[in-house]
Each structure stands twice: as C-alpha cells, then as structure tokens.
Design an enzyme around this catalytic site. Sequence first.
Site, PDB file in Angstrom:
ATOM      1  N   GLY A  86       0.835  -1.201   0.000  1.00  0.00           N
ATOM      2  CA  GLY A  86       0.000   0.000   0.000  1.00  0.00           C
ATOM      3  C   GLY A  86       0.867   1.247   0.000  1.00  0.00           C
ATOM      4  O   GLY A  86       1.961   1.270  -0.582  1.00  0.00           O
ATOM      5  N   SER A  87       0.416   2.273   0.703  1.00  0.00           N
ATOM      6  CA  SER A  87       1.100   3.563   0.652  1.00  0.00           C
ATOM      7  C   SER A  87       2.484   3.556   1.269  1.00  0.00           C
ATOM      8  O   SER A  87       3.254   4.491   1.072  1.00  0.00           O
ATOM      9  CB  SER A  87       0.246   4.620   1.351  1.00  0.00           C
ATOM     10  OG  SER A  87      -1.006   4.708   0.702  1.00  0.00           O
TER      11      SER A  87
END
Lengths: 382, 624
Positions: free
Chosen positions: B318-319
């Site tokens: 993810g981020s």
Amino acid sequence: MPAVGLSRTELTLRQKLWQVRWLFVLLLCAVAGIGFAMLYSAAKGSVEPWTSRQVIRFAAGLAMMIAVAVTDIRLWLRYAYGFYLVSLALLGAVEIGGSVGMGAQRWIDLGIINLQPSELMKIALVLALARYFHGVAAEDVNRPLLLVVPLLMVAAPSALVLRQPDLGTALMLIIAAGALFFLAGVRLLWFAAVAGLAVGLTPIIWQFLRDYQKQRVLTFLNPESDPLGAGYHIIQSKIALGSGGLFGKGFMQGTQSKLDFLPEKQTDFIFTMLAEEFGLMGGLALLGLYTLVLVYGFAMSLGSRSQFGRLLGLGVTTTFFLFVFINIAMVMGLIPVVGVPLPLISYGGTAMITLLFGFGLLVSVHIHRDVVIGRRGAPDDL
Amino acid sequence: MHGDPDRQKVFTRRAALLAGGKGLLLTALVGRMYYLQVVEAERYATLAEENRINLRLLLPPRGRIVDRFGVPMADNRQNYRVVVVSEQAGDVDATLDALARIIHLGDGERQRILREVGRKRRFVPVTVRENLNWEEVARIEVNAPDLPGIMIEEGQSRHYLHGEEMAHVLGYVAAVSEDEATGDPLLELPGFRIGKAGIEKVYDEPLRGSGGSSQVEVNALGRVIRELSRQEGQRGADVELTLDVGLQRLASRRIRGESAAVVVLDVHTGDILAMASTPGFDPNAFNRGLSTEEWSSLASDPKAPMINKTIAGQYAPGSTFKMVVALAGLEAGIIAPETTSTCRGHVSLGDARFHCWKRGGHGPMDLEQAIVQSCDVYFYEAARRIGIDRIADMARRLGLGEPLGLELPGESRGLLPTRAWKLATTGAPWQKGETLIAGIGQGYILATPLQLAVMTARLVNGGVAVVPRLTRRVSAAGVAVPEPGAAPSLGLTPAHLAAIREAMDGVVNGPSGTAAGSPIREAGLEMGGKTGTAQVRRITKAEREAGVLKNEDLPWKERDHALFVGYAPVRAPRYAVAVVVEHGGSGSKKAAPIARDVLLAAQQRLGTRPPVSRRDKAPGDDQA
C-alpha cells in the site's frame, strides 16, 4: 583253596578301621572342602542355601562310605547281581512312574529324597560286571557266547537311561563297562568291532535322539551359531574360564558367576566358577587333587589279590574319572553339554552318594585285599 | 587255578594302559585350560567386560535460548516421566494394563507406546507418560513390584518462558519422529527432543550438545548393579538472539487479538529487536505432544497461528511503498522534490479511472506533501512517468522482492512485478494501468513485514544495505553467525534520502500528516513513518457510486490491511518498525498507534544512541 594270608582275611572291625586309607579320606575331604568354598562363593558369600546342606550330605555320605568300606567284600560279591537287578527294576519304574524333572524322567520320589536309579546303576553295573568277569577264566573271556550276558547287562540299563533321556549317564555306563571288559582281558578285536558298529549305527541313532539332544550336539559343534539360545551356556562358560586367566579374579570376585551370566554355577558349571576366581592355577590344583584320588584308586585296586576286587576298584575309579573328565571337558567346550556334575564339588546329593558309596567299595577292596575269593563266588569263605 | 596269575598279568598290563589313557585325557584337559586361560585369556577377559559393562547414554541438557541481554527465553525444567523397558517387562501389554489402573492411559497413547516398543531395541526405555505430578510418581513407586519393566526417570523438559509471545521465533521441540531417526542412539533416548521449527530447528545441532555416558555393571538380566564410571555429556550451546525479551513481549501483547505482525530492527546493525506475530501457539504444548483436536484447531484457524507472519506473510505494501516510488523517481532524475501535481481525486487512463483515497482530491501537491498526506494521484502520475521497471529496481535495492537470508526457515520472497515478469508468468503484456496501481503499492506487489522494516531501515540509515539478523552468538565452536555491520552502501544521493525522511517526519509530526494522531510526544524520541492501507478487494464502480462501504461493515476477510512503517528518533534514526494488521482497516488508525508504542518502548529500553561498535560508516550516512 589255599589258606595263604587267611589270618588277614578275617579282620575285626577295629582292625578294618585301622586299615582304612585315612590319607585317602582326608584327600576326599579336601576336595569336598573346595566344593564348600565354591558353593559359599556361588551364594555370594553365604552358607545358605547350598553350603550348609552340602556339608550335611557329605558328612552323611562319609559315614556311609566307612560303613561300606568295612563291610566284607564277599558280601558285595554275593549281592552284586541282586543289587544290579533291583537297580534295573527301579530304572524301569522310573520309565513308568517317575516324576518329570528338567525335561527328563530321572527321579523316584521316596518322600524324603528323590532317588535317582541311574546313579545307583553306575555302581551296580560295576559290581555286577566285576562279579561276572571274576567268575570267567582267562581263557574263556573271549568266547563270544560268554560275552553275550555282560553285553546284555550293559545294554539293558543303557537303553533305559537313554530313553529317559540322559545322554551323560548312558555314556558313563557304557564307557565304564567298556573299561571293565578291557581290564577283564577281552580282546581288542572285539572293541574294534563294537566301535565299528557304533560308527555305522551313528546315523541311525541320530534318528532316535530327541530334538534337544540333537541341539546339544549341534551346539557343541558350533556354539556361536546361537549365542543367546542353546550356545549361551557354553559361550558364557568359556568367557568365564578364559577371563579368569592365570591366577583368577579372586575368591568371590568372579563377574561372570556373580552377575549370573554363568548358568548353573552351583551345579554342573561349578568348575568354571572355580577357574574364573582362581584361574589356571586353581584349576590345576583341583585337577592335581583329582589325579591323586585316581592314583590312590589304581594303587588300592591293583593291590587286591582277587579279580573281583581289582575289577571293582578300577571300575569305581574309572567311574570317578569319567565324572571328572566329562564335566570339565564339557564346561571347557571340548564335548557337548551332557549334564554330569563335578565329583564332590557340584551341589547335589545323588552324585555325592554314588561317589562315596563307590569310594567305600574301593576302600573295602583295599581293606580286603588279601581275601582270596573263589571263582564261583566262594560262598564257603563267608 | 593257573589262570589267576595270567589274569592278573593281563589285568595289570591293561590297567597300566587304562591309566595311561586317563593320563592323556587329563593332559588334554590341562592343554585346553592353558589354551583358554593363557592363550586366549585376553580375548575372554574383554568379552567378560563387555558382558558385565553396559554403556548408557546420558541425555545432555539442551542449550538455552537467551535474548540480547542473556535473559532466558527457552530453558529446561525438571520433570518426571514413566518409561517401560520391554526387555524387563516381558509382556508389555500386561504391564501397561497394570499401569493403566494407576495412572490414566489413553488408547492412542497405548498404541504409540506399543509402536515405539516394536521399533526400538529391547533394552531401550520407551516413554509412557511425561510430566508426572508427585502423586502419580508416588503411586507408581508404591506399586513397583507389580509393574515389571516400569521405571520412573527424572529428566528435563523444554520450557518456553513466554509461551506464544515468541513461539514463532523460537519454534518448538517435539519427540523425534520415525523419519527423523538417524540411527544416532541419542535420538532414541526417551525424552529426547528435536527442534522442529524456528530457532530450535535452525540451531538444533549445537543446542543438543553431546551425550554423556555412564558405565554401569549389569547382571545377566540387564539389571544395573552399580555405576562404574560416568562421563558427563557436553550440555547444549546457548543461543543468544538479537531480540530484547521485553520489547518482544510488549510488541506481542500490543497486537494480541489481531492477526498481525510487528518487526523492530536496529537500522545500523540489522539486529532484529522484536519480531511478533499473532495469533500464536503454545510451544510447550508441542513438547508435551498435541492431541489431534488441538492440532486440527491450530491448522484450520483462519488467522493462521502457526505462520510467522513477519517473514512468511505477504501483503500489498500500500502507501508504505510510496517512498520507494519517490526515491526511484528522484534517483532517475524524473521527478524532483519540487515536482508538483494537482490532485482532483482521480486520474483517467484510457477508459479507466484511478481514484485517490481522498474523494475530493488534495489539490496541488509537491513530493513532500504527497507523502505526508499520502496522495494517490501524485503517485499515479509519478509512477506513470518513472515506469514499473525502475520502481521494481529501486524496491529490490531497498530489500523487497527477495528473501533476506534470515536464519529462520520459511521466509517468503514477496513479489516485485516487472514487464518481463508479467509476460513470463501470465503471457500477457504489461498494462500501463498496472504501473499506476503499483505506484501506490497495490496490484501485484507483495512484501513481508520484515522486508518493509528493512526497506525503512535502508531509507533512514543513510542508504546502507543493512541485512537483518536474529542471532548474536552461539556458544559452540564452529557455528557461523551472521556478522553485523559491514553492509555496503546503496549509493543513493543523501539529499534525496533526506527529502524522503523529511516527508516521513511530516507524516507523523506535520499538521496534515496521515499519522498525526499517533506522534511520540517525548522530546528527542519522536518518530517518523508512513501509513498504508491496502485493499484486499477491488471496489467496483457501482459500489463507488453507491457509496463505499465502511470497513467495519465488511466481513473480516474483506477488510483492508492496516500498515505502518516507521523509525525513531527522527533526528538520528536508530530503530525501524513495520506493523501489519491483517484486515485491520486504516493504517493511520490501527497500525500507527502500535508502531508508536513499540518505537517508544524500544527507545526507552535500548536507548537512542547508535551502537559504538559500528563498523565503517557508509558514505552518506546520516549524522544528526
């Protein structure tokens, strides 16, 4: 009948006791003493359960031996056949009604003691054969017809003992009888013939042997083939002997016997324990004592003026020798395990009584060495 | 009468022959005696010793596993077990019958015992039951005469002091299984345990030690008469791990109840200070022996308690992946810190629309703010320009996509997609949209929590390719242990690394940072980091229009993973952390607070100064 030495044939009891070879008796006591020590060691330093009973037996046996020794030798001659027949009957009785012990029927339970007729027979056969050959003139000894009776006298008990089955005793009966035949002057040709016959019959006899007997012979031939089964006894015995070395591990220090690797150490394998704890020196010492007994046996026998006395004396001596040789050869792995005790040392009453009875006769031969006995048994002398 | 002297003559001659024969036979006996007792004496003496002396193996105590301060995590406890020796029992079945009247013996237990009795040599004791209590020991001793071949043995059993809090790292020991038996008699001893997982398995050999022996005198039945001599074995070597028990336990408790993983690294040495995975299992139960039900409940649990998620769990980063994309762009000169994009909530590529997590968009963003606020649109744009292969290359340099070579078995490699990879695996060409998705750490990309922690460490330690390690020392000769330090520089531009760090500082400590809710307030211990919220399912267009469901309204299995990678202190980074909470929802709400607590504890427990023993500093190494 010449009356030479007649004055010495009729001895009083006191005179007879004087005539006993006390040094010989002492020798027997010494051997028995070694036995007591070994039984004490076998019990890990205790007179119970073996030594105490063995001492009592030996004492009783010794008394019996003296009693037999002072009994007139002509009495033994007279009752030789009777004794033989009774023994044979008892042996037959064992065949029919004996109680079972160690896989072989050998005992008659008399309530107090177990009677082993095959042991009696060892003496009875010697007595009977001695009497028989005493009555046969030297020139007649090799007449085949005259050999039939003594052969039957050997064959009957041997067959019964073999049926029990007791290979060791049968062997002893036959060999002792053979010695008497030999001493009586039977021609060597006959022995050769019998030996040839035996070899020829071996495969047939093999068929009749019990499985455990076959096993014993096979185990003897190759003990390592079954180290935990049938070969166990003999392997452990050899290990015990060998590990004893020259001087042994010391009294009561035998690891093989103390840790129960050695089977039946208080009976048939007691020589092994002695040799483990006292080494080659201990074994030779005992063998030396035994040899002395044999020498006495020969000396006393050959000193007899009657053929009966000589035959009886050497018959007993030979029986004793067979005990010694078979037992020691067996524990050293020279012959199969046949279950013959070491004389005067192994724990057990029957062999002890047999031997002391025999030695009583031997001493009797010595005491009555000058008694002249007619060929017919000289009933007039008694 | 003339026959009698004749007869006597024959007799005497033959008696002499007989005597001679007997003499010969006696001589033969003497010869045999000489042969046995003199010639062969030595051989038989040896055999007699072999007869009476039995060599018994002594079980060496298993080495302990201790933490970096020598605090034990696995040691041994005294226990009593009942064993049966089939040689002495004779009829094992009957003996077990008798024993079953005294202590409880299950049917399965009986079958196992009989199987083992059949498999082992007759004099080898077979364990019937372990961990007897005093009452049971007493009852068996009292009934000993009726229980031939049954013996009580005093032994040591493995004990894990903190149970499931470090079960995955330490692993467990259990009875030797049939296919593990090597013929080494040590392995046949009752009570012997073999390492089956984790550190116990990796260092099984040194932990075992070497068996001692006791020479005992036995009788023909095998009964021990006395001990003759005793040679104590060599106790197993202690294994010292890089873990800090306190931190490990704190991290583990912090994620209890979740399906989660936490890794804490020393960014300079690579020492793993904590490595927690939940849910766990009780390693002591494995030592004892698990029942079938216990085993199947462990194996079928959807939260996979047997899996060490820190190294075997693979998650879309993810981020948390955005720093990789940023650094790839900076190093390639494609973007600069000042590069600005305007976020309108989505970008379009062909027919497809790629959404930012913030529906209304962030407006104009520079690199720092894009990381601080985790703007997806900025990174769609950046990734499109940088290209997937450059991103994958940077990710690999930072420790993703390959196993890190940790001592523990079961490390996953993660996944870094490239054009070549996609063509080779799926046969289809790489799609541009897939690059955009990769820009926010979604799509094919997978990483383990340990890889994320290593990535973070390399980002904040000045670009040194630090390698994680778990073992500090094994107190046994010839056991190689990974050496710390000496890691090569990745050759990254210090200014670029500084920019990334600044942005990560802003994530936590800036006013608009996604983790602004979970700062460390203690002066000098502040942390930086990056949140991540990884979707595990695709949000359809229809759903988006109908209004995206709140995470809490979804079934557990469909909720987002919550991630956070962080470091502290911000000025001179010393510790890196990676937190993954499976289906935990938002990274900022769920993972960041965990990371904060763990990093704070790490600094308080272990200090903030870089280790003195550090090797040569790599160029570009940060000195605050």
